[in-house]
Write a protein that holds these residues in place. Sequence first.
Motif, PDB file in Angstrom:
ATOM      1  N   ILE A  60      -6.531   4.251   9.776  1.00  0.00           N
ATOM      2  CA  ILE A  60      -6.306   2.815   9.579  1.00  0.00           C
ATOM      3  C   ILE A  60      -5.808   2.541   8.170  1.00  0.00           C
ATOM      4  O   ILE A  60      -4.898   1.738   7.962  1.00  0.00           O
ATOM      5  CB  ILE A  60      -7.587   2.026   9.893  1.00  0.00           C
ATOM      6  CG1 ILE A  60      -7.873   2.095  11.388  1.00  0.00           C
ATOM      7  CG2 ILE A  60      -7.469   0.577   9.423  1.00  0.00           C
ATOM      8  CD1 ILE A  60      -9.131   1.382  11.817  1.00  0.00           C
ATOM      9  N   VAL A  61      -6.395   3.223   7.189  1.00  0.00           N
ATOM     10  CA  VAL A  61      -5.925   3.061   5.811  1.00  0.00           C
ATOM     11  C   VAL A  61      -4.461   3.479   5.696  1.00  0.00           C
ATOM     12  O   VAL A  61      -3.642   2.775   5.109  1.00  0.00           O
ATOM     13  CB  VAL A  61      -6.792   3.878   4.832  1.00  0.00           C
ATOM     14  CG1 VAL A  61      -6.234   3.778   3.412  1.00  0.00           C
ATOM     15  CG2 VAL A  61      -8.242   3.410   4.880  1.00  0.00           C
ATOM     16  N   ALA A  62      -4.128   4.624   6.290  1.00  0.00           N
ATOM     17  CA  ALA A  62      -2.750   5.120   6.248  1.00  0.00           C
ATOM     18  C   ALA A  62      -1.806   4.153   6.949  1.00  0.00           C
ATOM     19  O   ALA A  62      -0.692   3.892   6.464  1.00  0.00           O
ATOM     20  CB  ALA A  62      -2.668   6.505   6.885  1.00  0.00           C
ATOM     21  N   MET A  63      -2.220   3.607   8.069  1.00  0.00           N
ATOM     22  CA  MET A  63      -1.396   2.664   8.810  1.00  0.00           C
ATOM     23  C   MET A  63      -1.147   1.396   8.003  1.00  0.00           C
ATOM     24  O   MET A  63      -0.022   0.891   7.934  1.00  0.00           O
ATOM     25  CB  MET A  63      -2.056   2.319  10.140  1.00  0.00           C
ATOM     26  CG  MET A  63      -1.310   1.300  10.993  1.00  0.00           C
ATOM     27  SD  MET A  63      -1.846  -0.409  10.657  1.00  0.00           S
ATOM     28  CE  MET A  63      -3.497  -0.373  11.348  1.00  0.00           C
ATOM     29  N   MET A  64      -2.187   0.873   7.352  1.00  0.00           N
ATOM     30  CA  MET A  64      -2.032  -0.339   6.551  1.00  0.00           C
ATOM     31  C   MET A  64      -1.123  -0.113   5.355  1.00  0.00           C
ATOM     32  O   MET A  64      -0.309  -0.964   4.998  1.00  0.00           O
ATOM     33  CB  MET A  64      -3.396  -0.843   6.094  1.00  0.00           C
ATOM     34  CG  MET A  64      -4.250  -1.420   7.213  1.00  0.00           C
ATOM     35  SD  MET A  64      -3.481  -2.894   7.950  1.00  0.00           S
ATOM     36  CE  MET A  64      -3.604  -4.062   6.602  1.00  0.00           C
ATOM     37  N   ARG A  65      -1.256   1.060   4.731  1.00  0.00           N
ATOM     38  CA  ARG A  65      -0.368   1.361   3.611  1.00  0.00           C
ATOM     39  C   ARG A  65       1.086   1.439   4.090  1.00  0.00           C
ATOM     40  O   ARG A  65       1.989   0.875   3.463  1.00  0.00           O
ATOM     41  CB  ARG A  65      -0.769   2.673   2.951  1.00  0.00           C
ATOM     42  CG  ARG A  65      -2.059   2.610   2.150  1.00  0.00           C
ATOM     43  CD  ARG A  65      -2.248   3.856   1.308  1.00  0.00           C
ATOM     44  NE  ARG A  65      -3.508   3.875   0.603  1.00  0.00           N
ATOM     45  CZ  ARG A  65      -3.739   3.256  -0.558  1.00  0.00           C
ATOM     46  NH1 ARG A  65      -2.776   2.549  -1.130  1.00  0.00           N
ATOM     47  NH2 ARG A  65      -4.929   3.336  -1.141  1.00  0.00           N
ATOM     48  N   GLU A  66       1.298   2.135   5.193  1.00  0.00           N
ATOM     49  CA  GLU A  66       2.657   2.340   5.686  1.00  0.00           C
ATOM     50  C   GLU A  66       3.288   1.033   6.163  1.00  0.00           C
ATOM     51  O   GLU A  66       4.458   0.767   5.893  1.00  0.00           O
ATOM     52  CB  GLU A  66       2.647   3.354   6.822  1.00  0.00           C
ATOM     53  CG  GLU A  66       4.030   3.653   7.386  1.00  0.00           C
ATOM     54  CD  GLU A  66       3.987   4.671   8.505  1.00  0.00           C
ATOM     55  OE1 GLU A  66       5.039   4.889   9.146  1.00  0.00           O
ATOM     56  OE2 GLU A  66       2.907   5.252   8.751  1.00  0.00           O
ATOM     57  N   PHE A  82       2.361  -2.127   5.399  1.00  0.00           N
ATOM     58  CA  PHE A  82       2.329  -3.301   4.534  1.00  0.00           C
ATOM     59  C   PHE A  82       2.262  -2.980   3.054  1.00  0.00           C
ATOM     60  O   PHE A  82       3.143  -3.349   2.288  1.00  0.00           O
ATOM     61  CB  PHE A  82       1.134  -4.185   4.930  1.00  0.00           C
ATOM     62  CG  PHE A  82       1.127  -5.531   4.276  1.00  0.00           C
ATOM     63  CD1 PHE A  82       1.882  -6.568   4.787  1.00  0.00           C
ATOM     64  CD2 PHE A  82       0.359  -5.764   3.145  1.00  0.00           C
ATOM     65  CE1 PHE A  82       1.879  -7.823   4.180  1.00  0.00           C
ATOM     66  CE2 PHE A  82       0.351  -7.011   2.526  1.00  0.00           C
ATOM     67  CZ  PHE A  82       1.118  -8.041   3.053  1.00  0.00           C
ATOM     68  N   TYR A  83       1.228  -2.256   2.634  1.00  0.00           N
ATOM     69  CA  TYR A  83       0.926  -2.215   1.204  1.00  0.00           C
ATOM     70  C   TYR A  83       1.858  -1.339   0.392  1.00  0.00           C
ATOM     71  O   TYR A  83       2.089  -1.622  -0.790  1.00  0.00           O
ATOM     72  CB  TYR A  83      -0.539  -1.842   0.982  1.00  0.00           C
ATOM     73  CG  TYR A  83      -1.442  -2.997   1.340  1.00  0.00           C
ATOM     74  CD1 TYR A  83      -1.446  -4.146   0.555  1.00  0.00           C
ATOM     75  CD2 TYR A  83      -2.219  -2.979   2.475  1.00  0.00           C
ATOM     76  CE1 TYR A  83      -2.230  -5.234   0.881  1.00  0.00           C
ATOM     77  CE2 TYR A  83      -3.012  -4.064   2.821  1.00  0.00           C
ATOM     78  CZ  TYR A  83      -3.004  -5.190   2.019  1.00  0.00           C
ATOM     79  OH  TYR A  83      -3.762  -6.284   2.358  1.00  0.00           O
ATOM     80  N   ASP A  84       2.422  -0.287   0.944  1.00  0.00           N
ATOM     81  CA  ASP A  84       3.379   0.492   0.168  1.00  0.00           C
ATOM     82  C   ASP A  84       4.573  -0.364  -0.220  1.00  0.00           C
ATOM     83  O   ASP A  84       5.032  -0.338  -1.376  1.00  0.00           O
ATOM     84  CB  ASP A  84       3.838   1.720   0.964  1.00  0.00           C
ATOM     85  CG  ASP A  84       2.790   2.815   1.025  1.00  0.00           C
ATOM     86  OD1 ASP A  84       1.795   2.729   0.269  1.00  0.00           O
ATOM     87  OD2 ASP A  84       2.952   3.746   1.833  1.00  0.00           O
ATOM     88  N   ALA A  85       5.086  -1.135   0.736  1.00  0.00           N
ATOM     89  CA  ALA A  85       6.249  -1.993   0.456  1.00  0.00           C
ATOM     90  C   ALA A  85       5.879  -3.115  -0.501  1.00  0.00           C
ATOM     91  O   ALA A  85       6.643  -3.436  -1.422  1.00  0.00           O
ATOM     92  CB  ALA A  85       6.802  -2.566   1.755  1.00  0.00           C
ATOM     93  N   ARG A  86       4.709  -3.724  -0.290  1.00  0.00           N
ATOM     94  CA  ARG A  86       4.300  -4.824  -1.166  1.00  0.00           C
ATOM     95  C   ARG A  86       4.034  -4.340  -2.585  1.00  0.00           C
ATOM     96  O   ARG A  86       4.361  -5.017  -3.565  1.00  0.00           O
ATOM     97  CB  ARG A  86       3.055  -5.504  -0.595  1.00  0.00           C
ATOM     98  CG  ARG A  86       3.278  -6.240   0.709  1.00  0.00           C
ATOM     99  CD  ARG A  86       4.268  -7.381   0.535  1.00  0.00           C
ATOM    100  NE  ARG A  86       4.447  -8.112   1.789  1.00  0.00           N
ATOM    101  CZ  ARG A  86       5.326  -9.073   1.967  1.00  0.00           C
ATOM    102  NH1 ARG A  86       6.134  -9.407   0.986  1.00  0.00           N
ATOM    103  NH2 ARG A  86       5.436  -9.677   3.128  1.00  0.00           N
ATOM    104  N   ALA A  87       3.430  -3.164  -2.705  1.00  0.00           N
ATOM    105  CA  ALA A  87       3.191  -2.614  -4.037  1.00  0.00           C
ATOM    106  C   ALA A  87       4.507  -2.291  -4.737  1.00  0.00           C
ATOM    107  O   ALA A  87       4.632  -2.487  -5.953  1.00  0.00           O
ATOM    108  CB  ALA A  87       2.294  -1.366  -3.944  1.00  0.00           C
ATOM    109  N   ALA A  88       5.479  -1.829  -3.988  1.00  0.00           N
ATOM    110  CA  ALA A  88       6.796  -1.556  -4.587  1.00  0.00           C
ATOM    111  C   ALA A  88       7.449  -2.854  -5.063  1.00  0.00           C
ATOM    112  O   ALA A  88       8.083  -2.877  -6.133  1.00  0.00           O
ATOM    113  CB  ALA A  88       7.684  -0.862  -3.562  1.00  0.00           C
ATOM    114  N   GLU A  89       7.291  -3.930  -4.304  1.00  0.00           N
ATOM    115  CA  GLU A  89       7.812  -5.228  -4.727  1.00  0.00           C
ATOM    116  C   GLU A  89       7.120  -5.685  -6.008  1.00  0.00           C
ATOM    117  O   GLU A  89       7.776  -6.199  -6.926  1.00  0.00           O
ATOM    118  CB  GLU A  89       7.592  -6.265  -3.632  1.00  0.00           C
ATOM    119  CG  GLU A  89       8.461  -6.103  -2.408  1.00  0.00           C
ATOM    120  CD  GLU A  89       8.135  -7.145  -1.345  1.00  0.00           C
ATOM    121  OE1 GLU A  89       7.352  -8.075  -1.654  1.00  0.00           O
ATOM    122  OE2 GLU A  89       8.660  -7.037  -0.238  1.00  0.00           O
ATOM    123  N   MET A  90       5.811  -5.509  -6.074  1.00  0.00           N
ATOM    124  CA  MET A  90       5.068  -5.922  -7.272  1.00  0.00           C
ATOM    125  C   MET A  90       5.493  -5.083  -8.471  1.00  0.00           C
ATOM    126  O   MET A  90       5.693  -5.605  -9.575  1.00  0.00           O
ATOM    127  CB  MET A  90       3.572  -5.761  -7.033  1.00  0.00           C
ATOM    128  CG  MET A  90       2.715  -6.335  -8.152  1.00  0.00           C
ATOM    129  SD  MET A  90       2.639  -8.132  -8.109  1.00  0.00           S
ATOM    130  CE  MET A  90       1.458  -8.338  -6.763  1.00  0.00           C
TER     131      MET A  90
END
Length: 226
Positions: free
Chosen positions: A202-208, A210-218
């Motif tokens: 679930i952690v890997a799925m959420m990162r893939e 949503f959060y990887d892209a959002r962190a890159a934007e930040m």
Amino acid sequence: MTQTPFHVVFAIFDQITQLDFTGPAQFLCRMPGAQVHVASATLDPVVTDVGFAIVPTTTFADCPQADLLCVPGGLGVAPALSDAQLINFVRNQASEAQWVTSVCTGAFILGRAGLLQGRRATTHWGYTGLLPMVGAVREDARTVFDGNVVTAGGVTSGIDFALTIIAELHGEDVARSLQLNFEYDPAPPFAGGTPATSPKPIVAMMRERFYDARAAEMEAALNATA
């Protein structure tokens, strides 16, 4: 005897996460003497990241000096990093505030205003690795105090931060009374809520997703405004 108001100021902007704001606001507004001010650049409604709007109570120009300043986070933080009016408001208010606080990715607004340099801080788990970009020392905790600067982790941690601040200001009994008043007794239906306590897939799925892209934007926004 008239009680001196304790001014709680929330600085808001488009695409905030409403619970970052409304969670702590619901508790902080019940502190003895508290007056809550919802400040934005104008009095126009501010659209949250779930689609409905919040109406500010004051503008940056007319806002009273905060005793406690709080900056929520949300999807709008990355673009807000280049909003000079917002950043200057936060910086100026923080210079005289008793407490300078953030919830979730609001920490990066504090950081861009120069308020986290050399301080221990936290933010939402999806973005903690970026905290050194604003001079902060990452600490994995739900609420982090470093002097008068308090940062809370993701979203729901804003309620914990509010109760902790209330206890600091008015004692544990007042904080416990408000906790009871709002029946804050978390009992989630599933174990989890942090990367350490959630299933790894679930952690890997959420990162893939949503959060990887959002962190890159930040990260891009932080580099652009450095």
